[in-house]
Scaffold this motif. Sequence first.
Motif, short mmCIF file in Angstrom:
data_model
loop_
_atom_site.label_atom_id
_atom_site.label_comp_id
_atom_site.label_asym_id
_atom_site.label_seq_id
_atom_site.Cartn_x
_atom_site.Cartn_y
_atom_site.Cartn_z
N LEU A 9 -29.00 -29.07 -19.39
CA LEU A 9 -29.69 -28.38 -18.30
C LEU A 9 -29.97 -26.92 -18.69
O LEU A 9 -31.01 -26.37 -18.32
CB LEU A 9 -28.86 -28.43 -17.02
N SER A 16 -37.45 -22.12 -18.42
CA SER A 16 -37.99 -21.69 -17.14
C SER A 16 -37.97 -20.17 -17.02
O SER A 16 -38.95 -19.55 -16.57
CB SER A 16 -37.19 -22.33 -16.00
N VAL A 46 -37.83 -35.90 -15.41
CA VAL A 46 -36.92 -34.98 -14.73
C VAL A 46 -37.22 -33.54 -15.15
O VAL A 46 -37.24 -32.63 -14.31
CB VAL A 46 -35.44 -35.34 -15.01
N TYR A 50 -38.23 -30.51 -12.63
CA TYR A 50 -37.44 -29.27 -12.54
C TYR A 50 -38.28 -28.05 -12.88
O TYR A 50 -38.19 -27.02 -12.22
CB TYR A 50 -36.22 -29.35 -13.45
N GLU A 54 -39.14 -28.71 -8.36
CA GLU A 54 -38.90 -29.85 -7.47
C GLU A 54 -37.74 -30.69 -7.98
O GLU A 54 -37.42 -30.68 -9.17
CB GLU A 54 -40.15 -30.75 -7.42
N LEU A 55 -37.15 -31.42 -7.07
CA LEU A 55 -36.21 -32.48 -7.44
C LEU A 55 -36.97 -33.80 -7.36
O LEU A 55 -37.89 -33.93 -6.57
CB LEU A 55 -35.04 -32.53 -6.47
N LEU A 81 -28.90 -32.89 -18.19
CA LEU A 81 -29.98 -33.10 -17.24
C LEU A 81 -29.85 -34.40 -16.45
O LEU A 81 -29.89 -34.39 -15.22
CB LEU A 81 -31.32 -33.07 -17.97
N ASP A 85 -29.36 -35.02 -12.40
CA ASP A 85 -30.31 -35.83 -11.64
C ASP A 85 -29.59 -36.99 -10.94
O ASP A 85 -29.86 -37.28 -9.77
CB ASP A 85 -31.40 -36.36 -12.58
#
Length: 108
Positions: A9, A16, A46, A50, A54-55, A81, A85
């Motif tokens: 993650l 990001s 996923v 992300y 959003e999920l 990750l 999730d």
Amino acid sequence: MDNAARTPLSVIVDVSRAVAATPARSRKVALIADLLRTTEADDVAVVVAYLSGELRQRRTGVGWASLRDLPPPADVPTLVLNDVDAAFERIASAAGAGCPDDSCAAGP
């Protein structure tokens, strides 16, 4: 697949942050493209969710108030990750009107 081969993650978080920090569209595209190119195929959906903020699980029943009292961050990033999730998937399936058993409080 073992955790060593799966997407950490922290990698998504780092990309990001880098995307948010650069004004250059070409750099943003390059950062995201590099991430997607090195992401395991099973993780791509996923990662895209992300990075989009959003999920995959539209409704989890978890609100901002639940983030008030967080534990301190880990010294070393360990979250993977798909494990994150999957935890959101369990939370989303347990959320809703009435949880008569302990499934609402089930952890990861």
